[in-house]
Design a protein around this motif. Structure first.
Motif, PDB file in Angstrom:
ATOM      1  N   ILE A  71       0.799  -1.380   0.389  1.00 46.73           N
ATOM      2  CA  ILE A  71      -0.058  -0.008  -0.037  1.00 46.73           C
ATOM      3  C   ILE A  71       1.177   1.170   0.148  1.00 46.73           C
ATOM      4  N   PHE A  72       1.686   1.495   1.176  1.00 44.69           N
ATOM      5  CA  PHE A  72       2.190   2.197   1.152  1.00 44.69           C
ATOM      6  C   PHE A  72       3.320   2.941  -0.390  1.00 44.69           C
ATOM      7  N   GLY A  73       4.042   1.699  -0.864  1.00 48.71           N
ATOM      8  CA  GLY A  73       4.839   1.862  -2.253  1.00 48.71           C
ATOM      9  C   GLY A  73       4.204   2.492  -3.146  1.00 48.71           C
ATOM     10  N   ILE A  74       3.046   2.254  -3.365  1.00 46.36           N
ATOM     11  CA  ILE A  74       2.045   2.757  -4.133  1.00 46.36           C
ATOM     12  C   ILE A  74       1.754   4.234  -4.146  1.00 46.36           C
ATOM     13  N   VAL A  75       1.044   3.917  -2.286  1.00 44.23           N
ATOM     14  CA  VAL A  75       0.504   5.476  -2.093  1.00 44.23           C
ATOM     15  C   VAL A  75       1.965   6.207  -2.969  1.00 44.23           C
ATOM     16  N   LEU A  76       3.558   6.085  -2.056  1.00 40.99           N
ATOM     17  CA  LEU A  76       3.963   6.642  -2.400  1.00 40.99           C
ATOM     18  C   LEU A  76       4.389   7.601  -4.045  1.00 40.99           C
ATOM     19  N   TRP A  77       4.528   6.436  -4.364  1.00 43.72           N
ATOM     20  CA  TRP A  77       4.728   6.496  -6.394  1.00 43.72           C
ATOM     21  C   TRP A  77       3.568   7.727  -6.894  1.00 43.72           C
ATOM     22  N   ILE A  78       2.301   7.346  -6.031  1.00 43.08           N
ATOM     23  CA  ILE A  78       1.095   8.460  -6.877  1.00 43.08           C
ATOM     24  C   ILE A  78       1.110   9.607  -6.707  1.00 43.08           C
ATOM     25  N   ALA A  79       1.800   9.387  -4.903  1.00 44.73           N
ATOM     26  CA  ALA A  79       1.683  10.863  -4.571  1.00 44.73           C
ATOM     27  C   ALA A  79       2.379  12.188  -5.071  1.00 44.73           C
ATOM     28  N   LEU A  80       3.789  10.835  -5.281  1.00 42.40           N
ATOM     29  CA  LEU A  80       5.202  11.797  -5.621  1.00 42.40           C
ATOM     30  C   LEU A  80       4.541  12.285  -7.242  1.00 42.40           C
ATOM     31  N   LEU A  81       3.677  11.329  -8.144  1.00 44.04           N
ATOM     32  CA  LEU A  81       3.719  11.565  -9.638  1.00 44.04           C
ATOM     33  C   LEU A  81       2.751  12.063  -9.171  1.00 44.04           C
TER      34      LEU A  81
ATOM     35  N   ASN B  99      12.429  19.310 -10.391  1.00 45.23           N
ATOM     36  CA  ASN B  99      10.782  18.525 -11.033  1.00 45.23           C
ATOM     37  C   ASN B  99      12.288  17.471 -11.314  1.00 45.23           C
ATOM     38  N   LEU B 100      13.482  17.926 -11.670  1.00 49.19           N
ATOM     39  CA  LEU B 100      14.769  15.935 -11.505  1.00 49.19           C
ATOM     40  C   LEU B 100      14.390  15.437 -10.551  1.00 49.19           C
ATOM     41  N   TRP B 101      14.240  15.922  -9.373  1.00 50.69           N
ATOM     42  CA  TRP B 101      14.675  14.938  -7.346  1.00 50.69           C
ATOM     43  C   TRP B 101      12.744  14.462  -7.021  1.00 50.69           C
ATOM     44  N   LEU B 102      11.876  14.682  -7.761  1.00 52.40           N
ATOM     45  CA  LEU B 102      11.060  13.922  -8.329  1.00 52.40           C
ATOM     46  C   LEU B 102      10.872  13.374  -8.852  1.00 52.40           C
ATOM     47  N   ILE B 103      11.173  12.983  -9.853  1.00 51.77           N
ATOM     48  CA  ILE B 103      11.464  12.028 -11.149  1.00 51.77           C
ATOM     49  C   ILE B 103      12.500  11.161 -11.047  1.00 51.77           C
ATOM     50  N   TYR B 104      13.555  11.615  -9.811  1.00 51.89           N
ATOM     51  CA  TYR B 104      14.435  10.578  -9.408  1.00 51.89           C
ATOM     52  C   TYR B 104      13.499   9.572  -8.427  1.00 51.89           C
ATOM     53  N   LEU B 105      12.983  10.303  -7.183  1.00 48.47           N
ATOM     54  CA  LEU B 105      12.183   9.800  -6.205  1.00 48.47           C
ATOM     55  C   LEU B 105      11.803   8.614  -7.176  1.00 48.47           C
ATOM     56  N   LEU B 106      10.637   8.926  -8.371  1.00 47.85           N
ATOM     57  CA  LEU B 106       9.401   7.960  -9.588  1.00 47.85           C
ATOM     58  C   LEU B 106      10.343   6.828  -9.782  1.00 47.85           C
ATOM     59  N   VAL B 107      11.426   6.666  -9.837  1.00 44.56           N
ATOM     60  CA  VAL B 107      12.371   5.763 -10.418  1.00 44.56           C
ATOM     61  C   VAL B 107      12.548   5.409  -8.976  1.00 44.56           C
ATOM     62  N   LEU B 108      13.272   5.670  -8.241  1.00 50.77           N
ATOM     63  CA  LEU B 108      13.596   5.112  -6.474  1.00 50.77           C
ATOM     64  C   LEU B 108      12.628   4.170  -6.436  1.00 50.77           C
ATOM     65  N   VAL B 109      11.394   4.464  -6.572  1.00 57.09           N
ATOM     66  CA  VAL B 109      10.642   4.067  -5.466  1.00 57.09           C
ATOM     67  C   VAL B 109       9.600   3.270  -6.724  1.00 57.09           C
ATOM     68  N   GLY B 110       9.759   3.253  -8.261  1.00 57.99           N
ATOM     69  CA  GLY B 110       9.447   2.341  -9.500  1.00 57.99           C
ATOM     70  C   GLY B 110      10.088   1.713  -9.185  1.00 57.99           C
ATOM     71  N   ILE B 111      11.513   1.362  -9.062  1.00 60.91           N
ATOM     72  CA  ILE B 111      12.342   0.130  -8.913  1.00 60.91           C
ATOM     73  C   ILE B 111      11.956  -0.759  -8.009  1.00 60.91           C
ATOM     74  N   GLY B 112      11.453   0.011  -6.263  1.00 60.81           N
ATOM     75  CA  GLY B 112      10.987  -1.033  -5.565  1.00 60.81           C
ATOM     76  C   GLY B 112       9.820  -1.423  -5.735  1.00 60.81           C
ATOM     77  N   ASN B 113       9.400  -1.064  -6.243  1.00 62.35           N
ATOM     78  CA  ASN B 113       7.505  -1.732  -6.164  1.00 62.35           C
ATOM     79  C   ASN B 113       7.431  -2.940  -7.636  1.00 62.35           C
ATOM     80  N   ILE B 114       8.630  -2.223  -8.310  1.00 64.47           N
ATOM     81  CA  ILE B 114       8.403  -3.467  -9.112  1.00 64.47           C
ATOM     82  C   ILE B 114       9.109  -5.187  -8.897  1.00 64.47           C
TER      83      ILE B 114
END
Ligand code: HEM
Ligand code: SF4
Ligand code: SF4
Ligand code: SF4
Lengths: 274, 460
Positions: A122-132, A153-168
């Protein structure tokens, strides 16, 4: 690659992260609070200050009062982030069985692992969506667009990728990683044992995740992420206890002044008129 | 120089005027280098400034909470962007990330153009602290413009208005260059006015030794806001106070606070302490002036060069205290027109006067209508920090800067019939609003709060 990212870099990261933060905080401490710039209305006791600062820090009070959408997005993002970080610690530390350790609830280790997994998802997804959402906001709200630097913007994209990989790693069964492997890896690092041969480091996703986290930690002290500390440092300046001195004028006795009729011309020359 | 590359700017003080306040202007060739040198000195001193430079997340919340951006739509009037004008330089010269990543994190080299940007945008900020009030971290852009203006001043760039006022403060102790004979004359004239209009005999003692109370009026009250000073005179007479006005500091304001917190601001503080000692007074009571009261209440403790032996209060605090103790007889029906209150920013966000103003208001008028938002959430009048410039470009800006306030006043409906009252108990607010209520056709008359007290007092 495995040697660099998995074995050597972690020590460098921890060192730079710690020293960097100490350097930054030292620099702040070196400058003084010169004048009293407390914001009014005054907070009059230490507990009022504690309540104000924690409601700003943990509930984002000002965002709530002045921008509900940002409040929702930012609070979700940070709350999920807090849980994800905590989840990493207890999840790997107790292999997901942390909830079984809470006495009196009767949670079995199996159930605990289930709960742990569910919360993590849940938190993995919420985090990713909130960053988006926060990124979306940076591109759509006129005023926010005008304050945004490329790095924001870079920070947010960076976190999206980081968290995205975690979610994968969490959701794609083929890339899933067992808690035990990570625990063994981390304890080996702590004990200064070699880790290069560990199976874990053959996962490209794990390596990428690990690398991104480490870069983040290295850059952290030199970035706006320092607002974690900045927030408390600034609140310590603008939210302090202040008590007004007691009012009261020296040698003033209004009753006798009125009895003496001060200010009223003799002989009632002037009747009060409006 | 009213405009520079499309930016509005207030008229500058001449070299001679800067010299009068002890500044030797820096020549253009070395200005950028000197700017960095001064910035390096001052950044190490003020933590509030360092945090503003290093902790903003660019969330943008401050944007629509600053009346200057709301009124002008100018991106550089967004508080964090205003701070960015100096932050980009700070990053470039004093942070690792700025040196390494440059443009990516918004770092920029210093240049004359940047200094001109400072001059334009730091003098559009009214230092009202609404940004600090709303920022999730409490970051105070006002602290940034204080320092920005200080740097400009050291470089020899200050508005003519501020520099000449600073010189007047040093010469006679007030902003309007009013000498003692003028003060005494005006006060005698005022006493006659009070007798004519209110039927009350009031005396305004000047420099009276052995007084208990020293009252510090705003010098603008002698000319522009006479009813405020008359109200104070009536109040002190009513309560039978042994009070006096010092001729050497007939100034509740302190422009030094707004452009030179070192020499100019300190100078007036020392004058104040000197005269308090000479006259042997027991308590200092401050008149209506927003920035001035903040400068006195919050800064004298850290600016004074000796122990301060006199408690300082604001006349509103004292009046409210007596009202709460039921010692003043006030007749609200004497102020029966609809009234709304403009909260001076410095009172409500830096001095805690919020409740007491309402205590007084409710006791003195019959039809009080709050603005929305009000209190600590209020918006500035657009003139704060004395950006009361009269050159045509800046004057047009002032109209824009007061737009938000005008909307608020209109929404209360007090001016619907053309005879409302806009109570704005701060000299700068008054000076801004007198013309602005006309520009925006608000149908209200601008008054101080003590004006209303004076009128409502029941003498027999
Ligand atoms: C007590 C701790 C913290 C507090 C009170 C806090 C508060 C805030 C607030 C109020 C904002 C502005 C709203 C927004 O733009 O979303 C923000 C932004 C942000 N925070 Fe935090 N934060 C904390 C910890 C952290 C940590 C540990 C991180 C680590 C990655 C973080 C990452 C971010 C990021 C990336 C943004 C920018 C979001 C954007 O660009 O829109 N925060 N934080
Ligand atoms: S509200 Fe505060 S943190 Fe947000 S952009 Fe403005 S100054 Fe920065
Ligand atoms: S102090 Fe007031 S005018 Fe200046 S930036 Fe902040 S909100 Fe705007
Ligand atoms: S002039 Fe008045 S409203 Fe405006 S900043 Fe000062 S106190 Fe604020």
């Amino acid at each position: 690659m495995k040697l660099l990212i998995g074995q050597i870099l972690p020590y460098i990261t921890v060192t730079l992260f710690t020293l960097g933060i100490l350097y930054r905080l030292g620099r702040w401490a070196g400058a003084r609070i010169v004048h009293n710039i407390t914001l009014s209305p005054w907070l009059q006791t230490n507990s009022q200050v504690a309540i104000r600062v924690s409601s700003e820090a943990f509930l984002f009070r000002n965002l709530f009062r002045f921008d509900r959408a940002l409040w929702a997005g930012a609070l979700l993002m940070h709350f999920a982030l807090l849980n994800v970080l905590g989840g990493h610690i207890v999840g790997f530390g107790f292999l997901g069985e942390q909830f079984a350790l809470i006495p009196g609830l009767g949670i079995t280790p199996e159930l605990s692992r289930e709960i742990s997994g569910l919360l993590g998802s849940i938190f993995g997804i919420v985090l990713w969506i909130a960053l988006l959402y926060l990124l979306y906001r940076r591109f759509t709200k006129e005023a926010v667009k005008m304050v945004t630097e490329p790095s924001d913007n870079l920070w947010l994209i960076y976190l999206l990728v980081l968290v995205g990989i975690g979610n994968i790693m969490r959701f794609v069964p083929g890339y899933h990683i067992e808690y035990e492997l990570v625990r063994d890896y981390i304890s080996a690092l702590i004990l200064f044992h070699p880790v290069v041969d560990m199976d874990l480091l053959n996962s490209v996703f794990f390596l990428a995740h690990l690398l991104l986290v480490q870069i983040l930690l290295i850059v952290f002290p030199f970035s706006k992420l320092m607002h974690v500390f900045g927030m408390f440092a600034e609140r310590y300046i603008v939210n302090r206890v202040y008590n007004d001195p007691a009012p009261g004028l020296p040698n003033v006795d209004v009753a006798s002044a009125r009895k003496a009729g001060l200010g009223v011309p003799d002989g009632d020359a002037a009747e009060e008129e409006v | 120089m009213p405009e520079y590359k499309g930016m509005v700017q207030p008229t500058r003080a001449s070299v001679a005027e800067m010299r009068k306040i002890h500044i030797e202007p820096v020549s253009d060739e070395i200005k950028p280098d000197k700017a960095i040198e001064f910035l390096d000195q001052i950044r190490k001193k003020f933590r509030s400034f360092v945090i503003a430079m290093e902790s903003c997340t660019k969330c943008g919340l401050c944007a629509e909470n600053c009346h200057t951006y709301l009124g002008t739509g100018d991106p550089n009037n967004i508080p964090t962007n205003r701070a960015e004008l100096i932050r980009k330089i700070y990053k470039r010269y004093f942070t690792l990330e700025g040196r390494w990543f440059g443009k990516l994190v918004g770092a920029e080299d210093i240049s004359l153009d940047v200094i001109e940007q400072w001059y334009s945008y730091f003098y559009q900020c009214s230092q009202c602290r609404r940004c600090a009030h709303v920022c999730p971290f409490g970051i105070d852009t006002c602290e940034v413009t204080f320092i920005g203006r200080q740097l400009l001043h050291w470089l020899g760039i200050s508005p003519k208005l501020h520099a000449t006022t600073g010189a007047a403060m040093e010469k006679v102790g007030n902003h309007t260059a009013l000498p003692k004979p003028g003060i005494v004359d005006t006060l005698e004239f005022m006493a006659e006015e009070v007798l004519d209009e209110f039927g009350v005999e009031v005396e305004f003692p000047v420099d009276k030794p052995g007084s208990d109370i020293m009252y510090i009026p705003s010098s603008a009250d002698f000319l522009l806001n006479p009813y405020t000073l008359m109200g104070a005179g009536m109040f002190f007479t009513y309560i039978g106070a042994n009070w006096t006005i010092p001729s050497t500091v007939t100034e509740a304001g302190n422009f030094g606070f707004l452009f030179d917190q070192y020499w100019t601001q300190r100078g007036n503080v020392m004058r104040l302490l000197n005269v308090a000692q000479e006259l042997g007074i027991k308590k200092i009571v401050w008149g209506e002036c927003g920035h001035g009261w903040r400068a006195a209440k919050m800064y004298i403790p850290t600016l004074a060069d000796r122990p301060v032996r006199w408690p300082l209060t604001h006349i509103h605090d004292e009046i409210a205290n007596l009202i709460l103790k039921n010692e003043l007889k006030l007749d609200p029906s004497k102020n029966s027109k609809p009234v709304t209150l403009h909260d001076p920013c410095n009172y409500v966000r830096a001095c805690g006067l919020n409740d007491n103003m309402r205590v007084i208001m409710n006791a003195c008028v019959t039809d009080f209508r709050e603005m929305c938002p009000h209190g600590a959430d209020n918006f500035c009048c657009g003139g704060g920090a004395a950006i009361l410039f009269d050159d045509p470009e800046m004057y047009r800006r002032r109209i824009l800067l007061s737009k938000k306030k005008a909307e608020q006043v209109r929404a209360t409906g007090v001016g619907k019939d053309g005879e409302g009252i806009l109570c704005a108990p701060c000299s700068i607010c008054k000076a801004q609003l007198y013309p602005m209520v006309e520009e925006h056709e608000l149908g209200v008359e601008v008054k101080g709060l003590i004006d209303l007290v004076g009128k409502a007092l029941v003498w027999k």
